[in-house]
Design an enzyme around this catalytic site. Structure first.
Site, PDB file in Angstrom:
ATOM      1  CB  CYS A 277       7.766   2.193 -15.337  1.00 44.59           C
ATOM      2  SG  CYS A 277       6.030   2.623 -15.620  1.00 44.59           S
TER       3      CYS A 277
ATOM      4  CG  ASN B  18      10.104  -2.612  -3.849  1.00 45.46           C
ATOM      5  OD1 ASN B  18       9.792  -2.626  -5.035  1.00 45.46           O
ATOM      6  ND2 ASN B  18       9.274  -2.209  -2.914  1.00 45.46           N
ATOM      7  N   GLY B  19       9.226  -5.300  -2.544  1.00 44.34           N
ATOM      8  CA  GLY B  19       8.138  -6.096  -3.109  1.00 44.34           C
ATOM      9  C   GLY B  19       7.487  -7.020  -2.106  1.00 44.34           C
TER      10      GLY B  19
ATOM     11  CD  GLN C 251      11.447   6.233 -10.055  1.00 43.11           C
ATOM     12  OE1 GLN C 251      10.283   6.289 -10.448  1.00 43.11           O
ATOM     13  NE2 GLN C 251      11.933   5.174  -9.419  1.00 43.11           N
TER      14      GLN C 251
HETATM   15  C1  LIG Z   1       0.093   2.536  -8.263  1.00 42.77           C
HETATM   16  C2  LIG Z   1       1.571   2.255  -8.343  1.00 42.77           C
HETATM   17  C3  LIG Z   1       2.407   3.224  -8.881  1.00 42.77           C
HETATM   18  C4  LIG Z   1       3.799   2.985  -8.955  1.00 42.77           C
HETATM   19  N1  LIG Z   1       4.608   3.982  -9.433  1.00 42.77           N
HETATM   20  C5  LIG Z   1       5.966   3.783  -9.429  1.00 42.77           C
HETATM   21  C6  LIG Z   1       6.863   4.833  -9.822  1.00 42.77           C
HETATM   22  O1  LIG Z   1       6.447   5.948 -10.161  1.00 42.77           O
HETATM   23  N2  LIG Z   1       8.195   4.561  -9.816  1.00 42.77           N
HETATM   24  C7  LIG Z   1       8.699   3.329  -9.424  1.00 42.77           C
HETATM   25  O2  LIG Z   1       9.917   3.142  -9.427  1.00 42.77           O
HETATM   26  N3  LIG Z   1       7.878   2.339  -9.020  1.00 42.77           N
HETATM   27  C8  LIG Z   1       6.536   2.543  -9.006  1.00 42.77           C
HETATM   28  N4  LIG Z   1       5.701   1.552  -8.551  1.00 42.77           N
HETATM   29  C9  LIG Z   1       6.294   0.300  -8.013  1.00 42.77           C
HETATM   30  C10 LIG Z   1       6.502   0.429  -6.493  1.00 42.77           C
HETATM   31  O3  LIG Z   1       7.461   1.425  -6.196  1.00 42.77           O
HETATM   32  C11 LIG Z   1       6.971  -0.904  -5.873  1.00 42.77           C
HETATM   33  O4  LIG Z   1       8.145  -1.291  -6.528  1.00 42.77           O
HETATM   34  C12 LIG Z   1       5.922  -1.997  -6.011  1.00 42.77           C
HETATM   35  O5  LIG Z   1       4.640  -1.539  -5.643  1.00 42.77           O
HETATM   36  C13 LIG Z   1       6.294  -3.222  -5.144  1.00 42.77           C
HETATM   37  O6  LIG Z   1       6.426  -2.814  -3.788  1.00 42.77           O
HETATM   38  P1  LIG Z   1       5.258  -3.063  -2.704  1.00 42.77           P
HETATM   39  O7  LIG Z   1       4.891  -4.536  -2.782  1.00 42.77           O
HETATM   40  O8  LIG Z   1       5.890  -2.696  -1.385  1.00 42.77           O
HETATM   41  O9  LIG Z   1       4.109  -2.193  -3.070  1.00 42.77           O
HETATM   42  C14 LIG Z   1       4.325   1.759  -8.500  1.00 42.77           C
HETATM   43  C15 LIG Z   1       3.465   0.794  -7.966  1.00 42.77           C
HETATM   44  C16 LIG Z   1       2.108   1.030  -7.880  1.00 42.77           C
HETATM   45  C17 LIG Z   1       1.219  -0.030  -7.281  1.00 42.77           C
END
Ligand SMILES: Cc1cc2nc3c(=O)[nH]c(=O)nc-3n(C[C@H](O)[C@H](O)[C@H](O)COP(=O)(O)O)c2cc1C
Length: 346
Positions: A108, A209-210, A78
């Protein structure tokens, strides 16, 4: 909302990129547990230069092994940045290094990233998103997938569809939507029904996602979004067997979901990899970071967390893992029969 998810067809399951958490170490371990079809690397930040190969390899060592985790699950790199030409140059380098596609970050929320025009701030400017995706698409060979991951917006979600259309028009062939705006941060809920609106606005496959932490969440997210694939982040770190559980419950597959005793060998594997690849002063923190997530799901992890909370010396952690009476953490890893279905992720 009509769902395109057919019963007994398990959803495609992607592991989310998570900088500082779901890095190559945890990707290795979670894909050994199995049940996941593909991973996306944490973001690689592009400012104004072509990064040397060693930077890509540091963040995504899987590039040196065919862009696969040790368990054979594909990893897509990415990129995060706002300058189309520079993003294109770096994407071309990644493609030449064999990345299984290039994913572009439009979500981000970090202040430092947004201040420099990257990540979620771009969701205010669909035309710039279009320029970035088009430049990257033009820079990589036709066989290399370009995909994107976006939030619903920056301060509001009114441009979500326009951003998705800009991503599609730029030539991306897949889109992951984190169903929240930047302003909504990581606060529940996630607005899965807005993923359905985005799906209606484009023809490319859209992954939801989420806030998927359980099989019940997965079922609701698929129904409300109409997506047939999910990307899961924190839920997989808390419960590495969640992928298998979703496959069993929603795909009708007759398979066993790993219990704590089966996850324990993975913890030893995690620690071994941490000791090989992470600098000494950060090692104990990495184990405790994962235990801190695991304890939300497993009482055994809560006990381990309490015992190790104040321990920082890697040798003391190794002694804890090796101590008599501790379950045998060196048992062979579970051998999955599940083959990743990269083509089935739409
Ligand atoms: C600690 C942390 C780091 C993340 N780093 C990235 C990243 O590098 N690139 C990205 O697209 N999303 C990043 N995200 C977002 C996650 O990919 C995801 O979209 C978000 O956590 C919601 O999904 P979840 O509820 O399944 O965790 C990050 C999230 C967290 C909590």
């Amino acid at each position: 909302m009509p769902s395109s998810h057919r019963p007994h067809q398990p959803p495609g399951l992607l592991l989310a990129p998570m900088e500082g958490l779901l890095d190559f170490v945890l990707r290795d371990v979670l894909t050994r547990v199995g049940g996941w079809d593909r991973c996306v690397s944490e973001f690689i930040r592009i400012t104004d230069q072509l990064l040397p190969e060693r930077v890509f390899l540091r963040i995504m060592p899987e590039l040196a092994q065919g862009s696969l985790t040790a368990a054979g699950v594909p990893v897509r790199a990415q990129l995060l940045g706002s300058d189309p030409a520079c993003m294109a140059d770096n994407a071309a380098r990644l493609a030449a290094m064999g990345s299984r596609g290039v994913d572009l970050n439009f979500g981000c929320p970090a202040k430092v990233v947004n201040r420099h025009g990257g990540g979620a701030v771009l969701l205010q400017d669909p035309a710039q998103i279009h320029r970035i995706v088009s430049a990257v698409r033009a820079a990589v060979p036709a066989g290399v997938v370009v995909s994107a991951k976006m939030r619903l917006g920056f301060a509001h979600d009114r441009l979500a569809e326009a951003c998705a259309q800009a991503i599609e028009a730029g030539g991306a062939s897949e889109l992951v939507v984190h169903a929240r705006t930047k302003a909504q941060g990581y606060r529940p809920p996630a607005y899965w029904h807005r993923v359905a609106d985005v799906r209606q606005a484009v023809r490319i496959p859209v992954v939801a996602n989420g806030e998927v932490w359980s099989v019940a969440d997965a079922r609701r997210c698929l129904a409300e979004s109409g997506a047939s694939s999910l990307m899961i982040g924190r839920g997989a770190v808390v419960d590495p067997g969640l992928g298998w559980a979703i496959r069993r419950e929603l795909g009708g597959a007759d398979l066993a979901v790993p219990r704590w005793s089966e996850l324990l060998p993975q913890m030893q594997g995690f620690w071994t990899l941490v000791c090989q690849r992470i600098e000494p002063r950060a090692r104990a923190g990495r184990l405790k970071q994962w235990l801190n997530f695991l304890r939300r799901r497993f009482p055994e992890a809560q006990r381990a967390y309490e015992e190790l909370r104040t321990v920082n010396d890697p040798a003391a952690i190794q002694a804890w893992l090796d101590r008599p009476g501790q379950p045998d953490l060196r048992a062979p890893a579970r051998n999955d029969s599940h083959m990743p279905r990269e083509e089935a992720l739409a």
